[in-house]
Design an enzyme around this catalytic site. Sequence first.
Site, mmCIF file in Angstrom:
data_model
loop_
_atom_site.group_PDB
_atom_site.id
_atom_site.type_symbol
_atom_site.label_atom_id
_atom_site.label_comp_id
_atom_site.label_asym_id
_atom_site.label_seq_id
_atom_site.Cartn_x
_atom_site.Cartn_y
_atom_site.Cartn_z
ATOM 1 N N ASP A 50 0.845 -1.203 0.000
ATOM 2 C CA ASP A 50 0.000 0.000 0.000
ATOM 3 C C ASP A 50 0.877 1.249 0.000
ATOM 4 O OD1 ASP A 50 -3.071 -0.809 1.140
ATOM 5 O OD2 ASP A 50 -1.484 -2.213 1.661
ATOM 6 N N GLU A 73 -5.023 7.272 0.293
ATOM 7 C CA GLU A 73 -5.485 6.519 1.455
ATOM 8 C C GLU A 73 -4.435 6.491 2.548
ATOM 9 O OE1 GLU A 73 -7.102 2.594 0.895
ATOM 10 O OE2 GLU A 73 -7.187 2.334 3.065
ATOM 11 N N ASP A 116 -6.446 5.308 -4.080
ATOM 12 C CA ASP A 116 -6.383 4.138 -3.205
ATOM 13 C C ASP A 116 -5.367 3.208 -3.857
ATOM 14 O OD1 ASP A 116 -6.622 1.867 -1.719
ATOM 15 O OD2 ASP A 116 -8.821 1.940 -1.603
ATOM 16 N N ASP A 119 -6.674 -1.286 -3.162
ATOM 17 C CA ASP A 119 -8.031 -1.494 -2.636
ATOM 18 C C ASP A 119 -8.239 -2.991 -2.470
ATOM 19 O OD1 ASP A 119 -10.660 -0.723 -1.913
ATOM 20 O OD2 ASP A 119 -11.380 -1.198 -3.918
ATOM 21 N N THR A 121 -7.163 -4.506 0.654
ATOM 22 C CA THR A 121 -5.928 -4.873 1.367
ATOM 23 C C THR A 121 -6.091 -6.182 2.146
ATOM 24 O OG1 THR A 121 -5.417 -2.541 1.569
ATOM 25 C CG2 THR A 121 -4.195 -4.021 2.996
ATOM 26 N N GLY A 219 -12.841 -5.070 -1.707
ATOM 27 C CA GLY A 219 -12.523 -3.896 -2.494
ATOM 28 C C GLY A 219 -13.712 -3.284 -3.210
ATOM 29 N N LYS A 223 -15.808 -4.681 -6.674
ATOM 30 C CA LYS A 223 -17.265 -4.840 -6.655
ATOM 31 C C LYS A 223 -17.916 -4.062 -7.809
ATOM 32 C CE LYS A 223 -17.441 -4.302 -1.989
ATOM 33 N NZ LYS A 223 -16.322 -5.038 -1.376
HETATM 34 N N1 LIG Z 1 -15.330 -1.283 8.726
HETATM 35 C C1 LIG Z 1 -14.348 -0.818 7.946
HETATM 36 N N2 LIG Z 1 -13.196 -0.417 8.493
HETATM 37 C C2 LIG Z 1 -12.213 0.077 7.723
HETATM 38 N N3 LIG Z 1 -12.316 0.189 6.394
HETATM 39 C C3 LIG Z 1 -13.433 -0.203 5.787
HETATM 40 C C4 LIG Z 1 -14.494 -0.722 6.537
HETATM 41 N N4 LIG Z 1 -15.460 -1.025 5.687
HETATM 42 C C5 LIG Z 1 -15.047 -0.696 4.465
HETATM 43 N N5 LIG Z 1 -13.815 -0.211 4.506
HETATM 44 C C6 LIG Z 1 -13.049 0.320 3.378
HETATM 45 O O1 LIG Z 1 -13.782 0.103 2.168
HETATM 46 C C7 LIG Z 1 -12.970 -0.525 1.209
HETATM 47 C C8 LIG Z 1 -13.728 -1.649 0.596
HETATM 48 O O2 LIG Z 1 -14.069 -2.513 1.630
HETATM 49 P P1 LIG Z 1 -14.627 -3.947 1.394
HETATM 50 O O3 LIG Z 1 -13.614 -4.692 0.666
HETATM 51 O O4 LIG Z 1 -14.887 -4.464 2.759
HETATM 52 O O5 LIG Z 1 -15.877 -3.732 0.614
HETATM 53 C C9 LIG Z 1 -11.732 -1.002 1.927
HETATM 54 O O6 LIG Z 1 -10.660 -0.501 1.188
HETATM 55 P P2 LIG Z 1 -9.144 -1.028 1.397
HETATM 56 O O7 LIG Z 1 -9.188 -2.492 1.127
HETATM 57 O O8 LIG Z 1 -8.464 -0.229 0.388
HETATM 58 O O9 LIG Z 1 -8.769 -0.702 2.775
HETATM 59 C C10 LIG Z 1 -11.733 -0.319 3.261
HETATM 60 O O10 LIG Z 1 -10.928 0.823 3.264
HETATM 61 MG MG LIG Z 2 -9.881 0.845 -0.483
#
Ligand SMILES: Nc1ncnc2c1ncn2[C@@H]1O[C@H](COP(=O)(O)O)[C@@H](OP(=O)(O)O)[C@H]1O
Ligand SMILES: [Mg+2]
Length: 796
Positions: A50, A73, A116, A119, A121, A219, A223
């Site tokens: 990242d 980010e 980002d 995305d 992570t 991510g 999606k």
């Molecule tokens: N409860 C949570 N806490 C922290 N980040 C969250 C979160 N829910 C969603 N996100 C953020 O939304 C992005 C997509 O989430 P998800 O994969 O769960 O749909 C993730 O990006 P990153 O993977 O870049 O951190 C993360 O940053």
């Molecule tokens: Mg993200």
Amino acid sequence: MAQSAPLVLRLMASSVTAANRAGKIIRDIMSRGDLGIVEKGKNDLQTEADRSAQRCIMASLAQQYPNLLIIGEEGTSNCEVPSDWIVTDCDQSILAQQCPPEYVDVNNKDVVVWIDPLDGTAEYTQGLLDHVTVLVGIAVKGKAIGGVIHQPYYNYESGTADLLGRTLWGLVGLGTGGFIPRDPSPGKTILTTTRSHSNNLVNTALEAFQPDDVLRVGGAGHKVLLLMEGKAHAYVFPSKGCKKWDTCAPEAVLTALGGKLTDIHGNTYEYHKDVEHPNLRGVLATARGMNHGLFIDAFTGKGTNKEKLLFNSCRLADSIKNYGLLQNDVIGVFSENCLEYFEPILAALYLGMSVTTFNSNYTVDELKYVANLSKPKLVFCSKDCVSTILATFSYLSTLPKVVVINSDENYKECQSLNNFVTLYIKHNFNIVTFQPVQVDVKNHVAFILYSSGTTGLPKGVMLTHFNINALLAMVINGGYSLTQETAIGLLPFYHTYGLFLVFMRIIVSSKVIVMKRFESHVYLKALQDYKISYLHVVPSLAYFLAKNELVDSYDLSSLKVVICGGAPLSKSIEETLIKRLNLEKVRQSYGMTESTLGVLSHKIDLFRYGSCGIVLPNISIKIIDLNTGDALGPNQSGELCCRGPLVMKGYINDPDNTKKVIDDEGWLHTGDVAYYDENKLFYIVDRLKELIKYKGFQVAPAELEAMLLTHPDILDAGVVGIPDEKNGELPYAFVVKSPNSNLSENEVKAFAKEKVSIHKQLRGGVQFVKEIPRNPSGKILRRILRQKIDNLKAKL
Ligand SMILES: Nc1ncnc2c1ncn2[C@@H]1O[C@H](COP(=O)(O)O)[C@@H](OP(=O)(O)O)[C@H]1O
Ligand SMILES: [Mg+2]
């Protein structure tokens, strides 16, 4: 670089190459094996990949666009990076595109770039590499308009290096590139949502929609790709957690393709430099061709459906039980009409608890009085009603817990419905195995409703499951109401009429348009747009429809039948309504809270002016002489008494008053004066307790009111008796006249002289008023009118 190309195009072209370079860094770090994971926050990881990918993109863009605001980010990054991380060449295929005219003159200060670098992570650290994307979003004047989505591991499972990774882009007004868009197949609902950040809110919303499939992937970029490649219809994340850098690029590419990304309520997010980074109101994205509004309705509670109602009420029932309430405890609902209204009602009925519904207009004094009658231990309250209930606390013998039904967050220190359920529901709750309790149908009190306060103080009417079943069976199966038709849910849900009207609709799953309050334009528009054909009203609404000029501005041609209950409707209003709205008929019905709403009604195919119809099945009715109590024959007025499965169990904790209305033989004495004709059609003449006696003659206020309403300048009227030493009582009229009318008091009296017999003259007087006070079901509040007279006398 083609310096002559507009900034937006150059930026898009540079973002593509920078994202590609970042993708290679992400792969290199993974193949080295040391990810250098740190936890930024709960459930929020950051790796060496990242950090490095962000530095690469930031440094590359900063070198080419030194004055541009870039938000990443991973915070502000050190741009001193290995020289081979800086890429300044541009993707030529993008530069060759035609910039949409609206972006040709965009300059640095209008732009924010949201990055980002990695995305998904969580999925990256778990080896789910195809979930990972690199996102570069371009916002112009706060709008997400350009986006680049790079997938470093696209095709990685095929093992062919030259097919590894791909980059997609989209620019609103231009289109998309780098992939072949596909639309999801119609007739199904496939949702995609978070894989690693799920919670109760997310699961509840998803299940309520009954999707054919749910794809849980990592991510936001990934999606949205599923939506654009026809693999899912909607991306639903009704929770906070996502940030602006997660959604800027995906939103822009999806919008460029014709899809939509908003918060869960349908509002677009802003991406200018000062916005808060979290997308606090969640994410709803829909594929091209989807009805975004329908998804919003389904998820935000602007609409509900029987599955959602069942689901929510069962979960609430489990939570109420775990909170500690026992069978036979009382649950209150104190709210104006809202979509959540029936969730606690159904939950309580499943649990064998009694439900009491409070008038949402109650003052502190009124509420404390009735709450002390029914003693609820848990009250589900709307935001608007919270202050009133809290103010009653020092007067209540049983202090209830208050839960707010129409707020996502706790409100005025009261728990929200969601938080209540989250706290108390068993973690292994399963709706499939959930069973309502068995109750003694005949004796168990399902509802405690308050009978009209028109006379005396309110009393708590106990209605059993048996009463309710009898009503529903009769109305739904007996041909008394077209319950399949869309209904307007404007009559208050706390009152017998509104409550059971909606209850019937829930049972047959027909549509109800829930209205919080009467607003003339909204009401008329709803009648028009939802093509209402069978309309339930109370007399005041009937007057409105018959007399208000706004009605002419709407197309109400779908209306066929108006059903009026709650209070008598005059023949002249019936006639005006039928003529004005070109109705087949106006059907009056008669009933009272003590008789579970229904006693008399017209069958769908029967109608007679001024009549309330015939006796409902399984009900016995007699009209008794007011003095002797003997049953009377046709065309003789007397008190209407009824007996049968609709008669209430009694008034709560009030055997004396119960005995006064239900005699030893089980007859409920309604206090209403009626007669029936040769065809066994019933006509309500008046309320017994409100009869005016002039020189021993009975004068029915309702009759005088109906007479006054036939005057073209009179909009509404209320009549009461004023005490008179010599004659007993004198009829006194309160009159609402048309705004521009010059009508005088003497003219009103003269009009009455012509129309009614000698003992019914308005000897008490006439007073012009702005409105006639009525209770929510439309009954005139005569004691308030009498008070007005007392006040007047006191001043003289
Ligand atoms: N409860 C949570 N806490 C922290 N980040 C969250 C979160 N829910 C969603 N996100 C953020 O939304 C992005 C997509 O989430 P998800 O994969 O769960 O749909 C993730 O990006 P990153 O993977 O870049 O951190 C993360 O940053
Ligand atoms: Mg993200």
